[in-house]
Design a protein around this motif. Structure first.
Motif, PDB file in Angstrom:
ATOM      1  N   GLU A 186       0.749  -1.153  -0.104  1.00  0.00           N
ATOM      2  CA  GLU A 186      -0.164  -0.031   0.082  1.00  0.00           C
ATOM      3  C   GLU A 186       0.886   1.111  -0.119  1.00  0.00           C
ATOM      4  O   GLU A 186       0.476   2.243  -0.610  1.00  0.00           O
ATOM      5  N   ASN A 187       1.881   1.272   0.505  1.00  0.00           N
ATOM      6  CA  ASN A 187       2.805   2.357   0.663  1.00  0.00           C
ATOM      7  C   ASN A 187       3.930   2.340  -0.159  1.00  0.00           C
ATOM      8  O   ASN A 187       4.770   3.132   0.007  1.00  0.00           O
ATOM      9  N   LEU A 188       3.807   1.643  -1.197  1.00  0.00           N
ATOM     10  CA  LEU A 188       5.028   1.479  -1.992  1.00  0.00           C
ATOM     11  C   LEU A 188       4.738   2.019  -3.583  1.00  0.00           C
ATOM     12  O   LEU A 188       5.374   2.726  -4.037  1.00  0.00           O
ATOM     13  N   LEU A 189       3.679   1.085  -4.032  1.00  0.00           N
ATOM     14  CA  LEU A 189       3.422   1.250  -5.298  1.00  0.00           C
ATOM     15  C   LEU A 189       2.710   2.304  -5.812  1.00  0.00           C
ATOM     16  O   LEU A 189       1.648   2.829  -5.173  1.00  0.00           O
ATOM     17  N   ARG A 190       2.979   3.298  -6.771  1.00  0.00           N
ATOM     18  CA  ARG A 190       2.150   4.137  -7.281  1.00  0.00           C
ATOM     19  C   ARG A 190       1.702   3.826  -8.672  1.00  0.00           C
ATOM     20  O   ARG A 190       1.945   2.859  -9.048  1.00  0.00           O
ATOM     21  N   ASN A 191       0.862   4.502  -9.314  1.00  0.00           N
ATOM     22  CA  ASN A 191       0.336   4.171 -10.522  1.00  0.00           C
ATOM     23  C   ASN A 191       1.293   4.296 -11.518  1.00  0.00           C
ATOM     24  O   ASN A 191       1.209   3.180 -12.401  1.00  0.00           O
ATOM     25  N   ARG A 192       2.386   4.747 -11.648  1.00  0.00           N
ATOM     26  CA  ARG A 192       3.537   4.725 -12.648  1.00  0.00           C
ATOM     27  C   ARG A 192       4.371   3.384 -12.181  1.00  0.00           C
ATOM     28  O   ARG A 192       5.152   2.877 -13.001  1.00  0.00           O
ATOM     29  N   ASP A 193       3.890   2.866 -11.211  1.00  0.00           N
ATOM     30  CA  ASP A 193       5.143   1.698 -10.890  1.00  0.00           C
ATOM     31  C   ASP A 193       4.049   0.169 -11.372  1.00  0.00           C
ATOM     32  O   ASP A 193       4.793  -0.707 -11.222  1.00  0.00           O
ATOM     33  N   LEU A 194       2.922   0.268 -11.760  1.00  0.00           N
ATOM     34  CA  LEU A 194       2.301  -0.803 -12.063  1.00  0.00           C
ATOM     35  C   LEU A 194       2.869  -1.188 -13.394  1.00  0.00           C
ATOM     36  O   LEU A 194       3.454  -0.366 -14.259  1.00  0.00           O
ATOM     37  N   PRO A 195       2.972  -2.348 -13.981  1.00  0.00           N
ATOM     38  CA  PRO A 195       3.108  -3.049 -15.305  1.00  0.00           C
ATOM     39  C   PRO A 195       2.448  -1.930 -16.290  1.00  0.00           C
ATOM     40  O   PRO A 195       1.519  -1.711 -16.312  1.00  0.00           O
ATOM     41  N   ILE A 196       3.246  -1.782 -17.428  1.00  0.00           N
ATOM     42  CA  ILE A 196       3.094  -0.741 -18.393  1.00  0.00           C
ATOM     43  C   ILE A 196       1.826  -0.967 -19.195  1.00  0.00           C
ATOM     44  O   ILE A 196       1.095  -0.102 -19.451  1.00  0.00           O
ATOM     45  N   MET A 197       1.406  -2.324 -19.114  1.00  0.00           N
ATOM     46  CA  MET A 197      -0.019  -2.638 -19.761  1.00  0.00           C
ATOM     47  C   MET A 197      -1.078  -2.181 -19.100  1.00  0.00           C
ATOM     48  O   MET A 197      -2.200  -1.918 -19.639  1.00  0.00           O
ATOM     49  N   CYS A 198      -0.831  -1.696 -17.715  1.00  0.00           N
ATOM     50  CA  CYS A 198      -1.828  -1.033 -17.004  1.00  0.00           C
ATOM     51  C   CYS A 198      -2.282   0.399 -17.470  1.00  0.00           C
ATOM     52  O   CYS A 198      -3.224   0.761 -17.036  1.00  0.00           O
TER      53      CYS A 198
END
Length: 490
Positions: A186-198
């Motif tokens: 929860e406190n790590l991933l941002r939208n830009r850190d999701l796999p590019i296909m997202c």
């Protein structure tokens, strides 16, 4: 070898996905299992089967691994299909899957006819049709996800992300907003850190494919990961809520060396058993010998990533302007739509490269990263490269583009603190500054953390270490599977 003795050895069928980044760790796994006394059938696509064999001294290999067989099945694509870049996604489509499923069925039927039915099938985590095939033949299956535990856990949440309307990312969304629905991240991933296909609606089918594959993965008897407990313990623990058994045996390339040393001290290894599908240029090792300790930045964007010409030039300017030594892998197909990358460059870049750079089409990466002259690694953040950098204790600059790379780069910068994350930026000024920051800070937090993670990685693969012990448990369990099958058939 006596046929009876050979057939008594547990038989394992290994099926990697049709890409170098997947083949490499699974090939090492096959060699490890063969060293441990198992019989291996390594099943590549016909295309990659031929490419791999071209890079191996087959006679020497078979002398050391007499129970290792190279087999192949069609991948369902035309002979002239490029199988690279975006076109590699065609391997995920139903026509290709149907062909591979049919031929895997036929292969196993042949084994049964020869009384060499596999004790288990170890299938890539994106080749999950093999789990269905294994069930039809009543063969236990182990799924090998060639991603990190963190990324594997994130993929198990793709369904939730789509159901909540978070994927594909809405137009105009703040890319730095946190993603809060992935437990433990929860406190790590941002939208830009999701796999590019997202990010793209046009990639919705790809997201659906990975939702389906990830769901099927959970039906396997066990999960095998190329990571080590000391690096990803919290996320490995999360995955135990899905899988009854998890074998963390990474870094596999380091375990391979350690296991051979512990069990076969007389073995000198082979000149090329890396699993590379392309020829390595070893001239760069001589170049490295002439450079001071930790003075060289190694740059490689892997075997699949493609750059645009302007991106190549931004990197080139940044590297030259940093005034640091650099060893750069520029594949001939690195530039999208061009067959001879790196030829049309300004004179000042060529001059700067002659002074401080070395460019090769492919490098023996594990050896490069372990060389004393290498003090940094600019990488696309593929999992093999990331783990090899971690194992070598080398700090990284991450520039991810596809697949799991966005997640990996965030882990490097914000969890493990072994590098800098440069995702979504390609500017020569930023590149120059990041190279200087990484290479000039000899005792900063990043370098200290990188060296510590490297030490932990090495300890995990030594006798008595977590990965070493987990590999021994894997061997023990495969032998038990074989014994159970023998009892059933008697």
């Amino acid at each position: 070898m006596d046929q009876t003795a050979s057939s008594a050895k547990p038989h394992v069928l290994i099926l990697p996905f049709c890409a170098q980044g997947h083949i490499k760790p699974m090939f090492k796994l096959g060699q490890l299992l063969c060293h441990a006394g198992l019989r291996i059938s390594f099943v590549n696509s016909e295309h990659n089967h031929q490419n791999l064999l071209r890079q191996i001294d087959l006679l020497a290999f078979q002398a050391q691994y007499p129970e290792f067989s190279f087999l192949s099945i069609p991948d369902g694509l035309a002979v002239d299909h490029p199988r690279s870049g975006l076109t590699s996604g065609d391997l995920f489509l139903p026509p290709a899957r149907s062909v591979m499923t049919q031929h895997l069925n036929e292969l196993i039927t042949g084994f049964i006819g020869r009384n060499t039915k596999p004790a288990c099938i170890i299938a890539d985590g994106v080749m999950c049709f093999a789990i269905h095939v294994a069930r039809e033949f009543e063969i236990p299956s182990i799924t090998f996800r060639t991603y990190s535990a963190t990324c594997t856990w994130a993929y198990f949440h793709f369904k939730t992300l789509t159901q909540e309307g978070l994927v594909p990312l809405p137009e105009g969304v703040d890319m730095d907003n946190p993603v809060t629905c992935i437990q433990g991240l929860e406190n790590l991933l941002r939208n830009r850190d999701l796999p590019i296909m997202c990010r793209y609606k046009v990639a919705a089918r790809a997201v659906e494919f990975f939702i389906e594959e990830t769901s099927i993965m959970a039906q396997a008897s066990a999960l095998l990961l190329n990571t080590f407990d000391e690096l990803e313990a919290p996320l490995i623990s999360k995955l135990r809520s899905i899988f009854n058994k998890i074998y963390t045996i990474g870094p596999i390339h380091s375990l391979y060396k350690s296991y051979i040393k512990s069990n076969l001290p007389q073995s000198n290894g082979l000149s090329n058993t890396s699993g590379s599908l392309v020829q390595e240029e070893r001239s760069c090792m001589t170049w490295l010998e002439s450079k001071p300790p930790k003075s060289v930045l190694y740059v490689s964007f892997g075997s699949v990533v493609e750059l645009k010409q302007n991106q190549l030039l931004e990197f080139w300017h940044g590297l030259v302007n940093s005034e640091k030594f650099f060893l750069w892998v520029i594949r001939s197909d690195l530039i999208s739509g061009e067959k001879d990358a790196g030829q049309n460059v300004p004179a000042e870049l060529k001059e700067g490269t002659m002074d401080r750079g070395c460019i090769v089409s492919w490098a023996p990466q594990e050896e490069v990263l372990a060389h004393p002259a290498v003090g940094g690694f600019m990488t696309h953040s593929g999992w093999n490269s990331t783990l090899e950098g971690i194992a070598a204790g080398v700090p990284m600059i991450c520039w991810p583009l596809i697949s799991d790379q966005q997640v990996n780069s965030r882990c490097v910068s914000d969890i493990w603190k072994t590098g800098l994350d440069m995702k979504d930026k390609c500017d020569k000024v930023i590149i120059e500054q990041m190279v200087r920051d990484l290479m000039e800070n000899k005792k900063d937090e990043i370098r200290i953390s990188a060296e510590e993670k490297g030490r932990l990685a090495q300890e995990s693969v030594e006798k008595g270490g977590s990965s070493y012990n987990n590999f021994e448990k894997l061997i023990e369990d495969i032998r038990s599977m074989a014994l159970a099958r023998a009892h059933e058939s008697s």
